[in-house]
Design an enzyme around this catalytic site. Sequence first.
Site, PDB file in Angstrom:
ATOM      1  N   GLN A  55       0.855  -1.190   0.000  1.00 23.45           N
ATOM      2  CA  GLN A  55       0.000   0.000   0.000  1.00 23.45           C
ATOM      3  C   GLN A  55       0.892   1.242   0.000  1.00 23.45           C
ATOM      4  O   GLN A  55       1.630   1.485   0.956  1.00 23.45           O
ATOM      5  CB  GLN A  55      -0.946   0.052   1.203  1.00 23.45           C
ATOM      6  CG  GLN A  55      -1.956   1.200   1.017  1.00 23.45           C
ATOM      7  CD  GLN A  55      -2.841   1.478   2.209  1.00 23.45           C
ATOM      8  OE1 GLN A  55      -2.337   1.690   3.307  1.00 23.45           O
ATOM      9  NE2 GLN A  55      -4.149   1.496   2.005  1.00 23.45           N
TER      10      GLN A  55
ATOM     11  N   ARG B  57      -7.581   2.283  -2.958  1.00 24.27           N
ATOM     12  CA  ARG B  57      -8.441   2.238  -1.769  1.00 24.27           C
ATOM     13  C   ARG B  57      -9.090   3.595  -1.520  1.00 24.27           C
ATOM     14  O   ARG B  57      -8.401   4.614  -1.455  1.00 24.27           O
ATOM     15  CB  ARG B  57      -7.607   1.840  -0.544  1.00 24.27           C
ATOM     16  CG  ARG B  57      -8.465   1.656   0.696  1.00 24.27           C
ATOM     17  CD  ARG B  57      -7.669   1.068   1.846  1.00 24.27           C
ATOM     18  NE  ARG B  57      -8.445   0.028   2.491  1.00 24.27           N
ATOM     19  CZ  ARG B  57      -8.566  -0.097   3.816  1.00 24.27           C
ATOM     20  NH1 ARG B  57      -7.947   0.713   4.629  1.00 24.27           N
ATOM     21  NH2 ARG B  57      -9.302  -1.067   4.319  1.00 24.27           N
TER      22      ARG B  57
ATOM     23  N   TYR C  27      -5.362  10.986   3.742  1.00 30.64           N
ATOM     24  CA  TYR C  27      -3.985  11.229   3.303  1.00 30.64           C
ATOM     25  C   TYR C  27      -4.014  11.975   1.948  1.00 30.64           C
ATOM     26  O   TYR C  27      -5.089  12.333   1.467  1.00 30.64           O
ATOM     27  CB  TYR C  27      -3.193   9.911   3.315  1.00 30.64           C
ATOM     28  CG  TYR C  27      -3.205   9.334   4.712  1.00 30.64           C
ATOM     29  CD1 TYR C  27      -2.454   9.948   5.728  1.00 30.64           C
ATOM     30  CD2 TYR C  27      -4.042   8.284   5.062  1.00 30.64           C
ATOM     31  CE1 TYR C  27      -2.524   9.483   7.042  1.00 30.64           C
ATOM     32  CE2 TYR C  27      -4.109   7.818   6.372  1.00 30.64           C
ATOM     33  CZ  TYR C  27      -3.347   8.424   7.359  1.00 30.64           C
ATOM     34  OH  TYR C  27      -3.426   7.984   8.653  1.00 30.64           O
TER      35      TYR C  27
END
Length: 359
Positions: free
Chosen positions: A102, A231, A184
């Site tokens: 990730q 994601r 983020y």
Amino acid sequence: MTDDTRRLFEPVAFGDLPLPNRIVMAPMTRNRAGPDNVPGPLTATYYAQRASAGLIVTEATQVSPQGQSYPATPGLHGQDQVEGWRAVVDAVHAAGGRIVAQLCHGGRISHPTFQPGGARPVAPSAIAPAGHIYGPDWSKRAYEVPVALDRVGIEAIVRDFATAAANARAAGFDGIEIHAGNGYLVDQFLRDGSNRRDDAYGGPPERRARFLAEVVEAIADRVGGARLGVRFSPWNGYNDMADSAPERLFPIAAKSVAPFGLAYVHVVEPVGTAPSIGRRIADAAATKLIVNGGYDGETAAVAVGSGDADAVAFAKPFIANPDLPARIAAGRPFAEADKATIYGGGARGYTDYPGDDGA
Ligand SMILES: Cc1cc2nc3c(=O)[nH]c(=O)nc-3n(C[C@H](O)[C@H](O)[C@H](O)COP(=O)(O)O)c2cc1C
């Protein structure tokens, strides 16, 4: 075993990623990287213990020193980090598993104490998140107002994502997941609570999705789209995130990456969310759907059995249940994780949870 549960154990192909079952280990930051943010042997043991998952998604891994948010999180921007990850990937493969990295840039979720030269963190707009963060020494610090990225800064970060993806493949990872959720940097561009730009990267959803599309394109150019997932967390207010119309934004963002032939989208949408937009997001991206958020064995079986999802990711349950798929297959209860040892530390609460058979 019910028919639905049986479906959880049917193989599925996500692009070029063949999964033997539909139980995914969700990404979890555990703050145990060694000096220079290199993952060590304990991390190899931890992931290898969980190799019976259909797919493991690693903890968020920064694409550059600028992208770091928290203490002792691993990177994938230096050669020593590539070597550290290679040992992790080899251990998972030796145990029969599959693992994707990730990739994350924290954007405004950071602090000058993490930044090269003590600079202020960067973000789409100069808006500090509410709350506080922990510095490299775990001391609590107030967020500072980030610097709004200019064009050159954006291009540099897009390149960092592509380089980190190439590094991930060089380390042997089966694929890559872009972290576009949980507040983020990519998420900061997507949502209008944190993106007030009036240039090509801000304004309507199509323009707020541009940064994501550029990151996806740059990675797809280097490693292909068929081993790449994204994601999203459309409903998550974590890290002071907000959007005025998530049900409109996220399918538009997903559509913008459809041309790249993604392996999957991974949507954090708490079980029972109504109306659910996970499948709309996957359809817009023309790809498969992993759902995540509060699932247990039964609700996961229903999600896959009904066709609402192609796979279900579990985060917290994987902490204390390294053999989670076997427990789900047998209908056995999940062990509870010790909250005191989740973030940071050593083997305790990391690699010492036994499987049901005591192994
Ligand atoms: C300890 C911990 C660390 C996490 N770290 C990450 C992360 O690095 N990247 C990410 O996308 N989500 C992260 N999450 C969110 C989880 O992947 C997941 O979305 C959330 O825990 C809900 O799933 P669950 O109910 O199965 O735990 C983290 C969650 C926990 C509990």
